[in-house]
Enzyme design. Structure first.
Site, PDB file in Angstrom:
ATOM      1  N   ASP A  86       3.749   0.516  -2.761  1.00 33.43           N
ATOM      2  CA  ASP A  86       4.856  -0.402  -3.076  1.00 33.43           C
ATOM      3  C   ASP A  86       5.467  -0.090  -4.430  1.00 33.43           C
ATOM      4  O   ASP A  86       4.869   0.596  -5.262  1.00 33.43           O
ATOM      5  CB  ASP A  86       4.377  -1.863  -3.054  1.00 33.43           C
ATOM      6  CG  ASP A  86       3.367  -2.177  -4.155  1.00 33.43           C
ATOM      7  OD1 ASP A  86       2.453  -1.356  -4.378  1.00 33.43           O
ATOM      8  OD2 ASP A  86       3.494  -3.230  -4.811  1.00 33.43           O
ATOM      9  N   GLU A 181       0.317  -3.472  -4.657  1.00 30.95           N
ATOM     10  CA  GLU A 181      -0.379  -3.412  -5.949  1.00 30.95           C
ATOM     11  C   GLU A 181       0.425  -4.123  -7.017  1.00 30.95           C
ATOM     12  O   GLU A 181      -0.127  -4.806  -7.882  1.00 30.95           O
ATOM     13  CB  GLU A 181      -0.601  -1.945  -6.345  1.00 30.95           C
ATOM     14  CG  GLU A 181      -1.502  -1.756  -7.556  1.00 30.95           C
ATOM     15  CD  GLU A 181      -0.773  -1.663  -8.895  1.00 30.95           C
ATOM     16  OE1 GLU A 181      -1.453  -1.526  -9.905  1.00 30.95           O
ATOM     17  OE2 GLU A 181       0.470  -1.733  -8.936  1.00 30.95           O
ATOM     18  N   ASP A 204      -2.344   6.745 -11.012  1.00 27.52           N
ATOM     19  CA  ASP A 204      -1.290   5.763 -11.304  1.00 27.52           C
ATOM     20  C   ASP A 204      -1.106   5.636 -12.810  1.00 27.52           C
ATOM     21  O   ASP A 204      -0.822   4.549 -13.310  1.00 27.52           O
ATOM     22  CB  ASP A 204      -1.670   4.415 -10.667  1.00 27.52           C
ATOM     23  CG  ASP A 204      -0.524   3.418 -10.631  1.00 27.52           C
ATOM     24  OD1 ASP A 204       0.641   3.834 -10.842  1.00 27.52           O
ATOM     25  OD2 ASP A 204      -0.787   2.219 -10.417  1.00 27.52           O
TER      26      ASP A 204
END
Ligand SMILES: [Zn+2]
Length: 414
Positions: A86, A181, A204
């Site tokens: 997302d 997330e 990330d």
């Protein structure tokens, strides 16, 4: 430094993935919060199958699971690579038009679809280290979505490399792509048994070389102030205004500390993020953050004391004070299995990098995964300027991250 014979695919992958709108929605109660996230999930499953990963699947909750099978007989720990699909609700992720800037020359980047959006070296000093790299940005109307499609591109690139290079020996590797997330629900419906991994790494993070094994610990506090409502024309000595109490309370909070805008590094904060209500009832939502979990309770006690003192001046008013745990500092878990950080440091080293241990002023999927059985620090991907139209990523940073993943796979199997 050990060099790998690599034909990278991160740039094409990122440019393809960002064109799928996967914005999550904190106000939705469905799982995943937006159905469109599954569009990327489906694309990734098809691509995983195309590189030979037969068991790739998208489940009904919006998670992608896949296995890179072991090609070594000895039993070694099962490693997991994780990234989120997302993008942030803070900035549009619809119709993203990615732009490839070859051989970046160090100047400010003016985005073509809105030339008031400028990625300047003044606001983004890391750009100065990226001269000569290829960068990818959005076009000025949307975020890019390198957070965290850079992580996905990195994992896909490394997976393809491992599937194509049988001579690189590794144990079983699980891939996990999560939805939601950005709204703090990335691991709500993950099936840890099905995942079946011993430890993992989220892809990330930001700058090349950063290795994040420490996050905030986080609570939410919801305060409801109840006043007494009457007709305002006949309210003398009767009406008690909850909205005014809320104003007095917020004004009584410490001004030089406790705020995101006045803190950095290892300082925590107490941050009102939302207020709504009126005379009869006003609700204020706070987020509470610190790297030391025990400090959260101290912040909360002090916050409630300030509220109590404020409200004492308004007879008849009362309040509710509800604390909700959000996530905890992953370091509490990683300290018990130091090898997980050490493997990563060794992998950075073999990829030609010196790992820099950084603490995140936020959380990741890994913060929560660490506490449900999957110790999970965070590796850089080069994603920068995230959650904004000024987002950018260096292709060479993504490529390095992919090499780190391959080295990790080998190190864990040694
Ligand atoms: Zn992210």
């Amino acid at each position: 430094m050990m060099s790998l014979d690599y034909k990278h695919t991160v740039a094409e992958r990122l440019m393809r993935y960002v064109q799928v709108d996967t914005q999550s929605d904190p106000y939705s109660s469905t799982q995943p919060s937006t159905e469109k996230q599954k569009n990327l999930g489906k694309l990734l499953v098809a691509e995983l199958k195309a590189i030979g990963i037969a068991d790739a699947e998208l489940d009904e909750h919006g998670y992608v699971y896949a296995t890179i099978p072991a090609n070594k007989d000895t039993v070694v720990p099962v490693l997991c690579f994780c990234a989120h699909m997302d993008t942030s609700p803070d900035c549009s992720g619809a119709d993203v038009r990615p732009i490839f800037h070859q051989n970046y020359d160090g100047s400010d980047i003016v985005l073509p679809d809105d030339n008031t959006v400028i990625i300047s070296t003044q606001n983004h000093p890391y750009l100065k280290e990226k001269i000569g790299d290829d960068l990818i940005t959005a076009s000025g109307l949307t975020l890019l979505g390198a957070d965290d499609k850079a992580g996905i591109a990195v994992i896909m690139d490394a997976a393809q490399y491992l599937m194509q290079h049988a001579e690189v020996k590794h144990g079983k590797i699980r891939i996990l792509f999560t939805p939601d997330e950005e709204i703090g629900r990335g691991v709500d419906a993950v099936d840890m048994k099905k995942l079946g991994a011993d430890f993992g790494y989220t892809l990330d993070g930001g700058e090349q070389g950063h290795l994040e094994g420490e996050s905030f610990s986080a609570d939410g506090v919801s305060i409801t102030i109840h006043g007494i409502s009457t007709h305002p024309g006949y309210a003398k000595r009767k009406l008690v205004n909850a909205a005014k109490i809320a104003g007095a309370f917020l004004n009584a909070l410490p001004k030089e500390q406790w705020s995101p805008e006045t803190t950095s590094d290892k300082e925590g904060f107490v941050h009102p993020v939302h207020i709504e209500g009126g005379v009869e009832k006003t609700r204020i939502d706070f987020i509470i953050r610190d790297h030391t979990t025990s400090k959260l309770a101290l912040y909360e006690a002090k916050l409630e004391n300030i509220l109590k003192e404020t409200i004492a001046a308004y007879p008849g008013a009362r309040y509710e004070f509800v604390v909700k745990e959000q996530y905890r500092n992953m370091r509490e878990i990683l300290d018990r299995c130091p090898e997980v950080m050490e493997y990563a440091e060794e992998a950075y080293w073999r990829a030609g990098l010196q790992a820099r241990r950084i603490s995140i002023r936020g959380g990741t999927d890994g913060s929560r995964l660490s506490f449900i059985g999957l110790p999970c620090p965070n590796i850089f991907t080069g994603e920068m300027g995230i959650h904004s139209k000024q987002e950018y990523v260096s292709v060479q940073d993504m490529e390095k991250a992919s090499e780190v993943c391959v080295h990790l796979a080998m190190i864990v199997a040694e």
